[in-house]
Design an enzyme around this catalytic site. Structure first.
Site, mmCIF file in Angstrom:
data_model
loop_
_atom_site.group_PDB
_atom_site.id
_atom_site.type_symbol
_atom_site.label_atom_id
_atom_site.label_comp_id
_atom_site.label_asym_id
_atom_site.label_seq_id
_atom_site.Cartn_x
_atom_site.Cartn_y
_atom_site.Cartn_z
ATOM 1 N N THR A 215 -66.115 -5.237 -10.819
ATOM 2 C CA THR A 215 -64.754 -5.129 -11.840
ATOM 3 C C THR A 215 -64.288 -6.542 -12.080
ATOM 4 O OG1 THR A 215 -62.420 -4.596 -11.968
ATOM 5 C CG2 THR A 215 -63.508 -4.571 -9.784
ATOM 6 N N GLU B 112 -61.312 -7.180 -11.896
ATOM 7 C CA GLU B 112 -60.199 -7.104 -11.003
ATOM 8 C C GLU B 112 -60.613 -8.232 -9.783
ATOM 9 O OE1 GLU B 112 -56.971 -6.193 -10.979
ATOM 10 O OE2 GLU B 112 -57.017 -5.451 -13.060
ATOM 11 N N TYR C 270 -57.492 -2.301 -4.792
ATOM 12 C CA TYR C 270 -58.497 -2.017 -5.353
ATOM 13 C C TYR C 270 -59.457 -3.246 -5.431
ATOM 14 C CZ TYR C 270 -61.300 -0.918 -9.645
ATOM 15 O OH TYR C 270 -62.410 -0.871 -10.554
ATOM 16 N N LYS D 75 -63.275 -3.645 -4.051
ATOM 17 C CA LYS D 75 -64.586 -3.779 -4.650
ATOM 18 C C LYS D 75 -65.144 -5.150 -4.194
ATOM 19 C CE LYS D 75 -64.864 -0.512 -7.943
ATOM 20 N NZ LYS D 75 -66.103 0.000 -8.355
#
Length: 324
Positions: A107, A109, A131, A135
């Site tokens: 991601t 992110e 999160y 990840k």
């Protein structure tokens, strides 16, 4: 043949794939099979992978809501981080290292507090949420299995990808649903968090094609998938309203800012601090040059088309079922 894992829930949670059962092109009886399973349960993962013996595995499973990951930090780490390890270990346990190709949904992110603009495969990571941190573990454990066991495993570092199937508590879908309800007279006003967060938004349809392409290459490599264009949440709101014939004018500052309809004078958008994140990701912009060159991939759906498609789909949905 497509096999999927579905989490046990007391309410139906297969709404987004229901249409596949009705479509004879997509679903010839028996070609799509769902198994009960969970990324927190390694026994079931081994059992399913051993039974199915897949040639490709796409790990799209995650607690994927960034804001909620602050409240469910441990669970997010278990599913998004260790869950990926459980899948990789299951492949190894089943003796499928040499026959499986593995795709990991990484991601944008991961970039979080961005270290360079735009972000590409070599940009340093700086996650800003539980999160993103979970990840990050998943990303590196995939790289480790690739290098340690020669598993064909890739990370797709996908920037925000949206569609009418996006969950209702994600900002893009929250906007398109609310605008549709306002258009149909079912709602007057809705609240958002940081209007100035900027994202590189693409269409899920384009990005899923990129996932598939990554597993069709000769050598496993990680790829950034993005449009290279940046738009703010504010802009998403303006374009959504414009599509239903309303012009939004902004008044006030910070938490007191509101979005007023120029034509009617009604306030349709307010700002609520509860939607802010403890640590914000202000700006994401991807550079997908590598994917363009090596996968011959490029995004087809423009930002304007994406917004229009989401608003149209929600107008249709709310018209047929105001409680949807």
């Amino acid at each position: 043949q497509v096999h999927g894992i579905v989490r046990r829930s007391s309410s139906f949670n297969t709404g987004r794939i229901e249409h596949l059962y009705k479509n004879p092109q997509a679903h010839i009886e028996g070609n799509m099979k769902l198994h009960y399973g969970d990324l927190t349960d390694s026994t079931c993962l081994v059992k399913i992978i051993n039974e199915v013996k897949p040639s490709e595995i796409y790990n799209l499973g995650a607690q994927s809501h960034v804001k909620i990951s602050f409240d469910l930090a441990e669970y997010t780490a278990d599913v998004d981080g260790v869950g990926t390890l459980r899948l990789l270990d299951a492949i190894k346990t089943c003796g499928l290292i040499n026959s499986v190709k593995f795709y990991q949904a990484s991601t944008s992110e991961l970039f979080g507090k961005v270290q360079e603009i735009p972000q590409k495969e070599t940009t340093p990571f700086y996650p800003r949420s539980p999160y993103g941190a979970a990840k990050l573990y998943a990303y590196w454990i995939v790289v480790n299995f690739r290098e340690a066991y020669n598993l064909f495993a890739v990370n797709g570092i996908l920037f925000n990808h949206e569609s009418p199937r996006r969950g209702a508590n994600f900002v893009t879908r929250k906007i398109s649903r609310s605008v549709a309800k306002i258009h149909l007279g079912q709602l007057d006003c809705f609240s958002l968090g940081n209007l100035d967060a900027k994202r590189d938004w693409g269409h899920a349809r384009d990005y899923v094609e990129a996932m598939w392409l990554m597993l069709q290459t000769d050598e496993p490599e990680d790829f950034v998938i993005a449009t290279g264009e940046v738009h703010s949440v504010r802009e998403f709101v303006e374009k959504s309203f414009k599509h239903i014939g309303k012009t939004i004018v902004w008044e006030g500052k910070n938490e007191n800012e509101v979005g007023r309809c120029k034509e009617t004078g009604k306030i349709h958008v307010t700002v609520n601090h509860k939607y802010y994140r403890p640590t914000e990701v202000d700006f994401l912009q991807g550079d997908c040059s590598k994917a363009r060159q090596k996968l011959n991939w490029k995004p087809r759906v423009t930002f304007d088309e994406l917004v229009r498609e989401m608003v149209d789909a929600d107008v249709e949905l709310m018209r047929n079922n105001p409680n949807a």
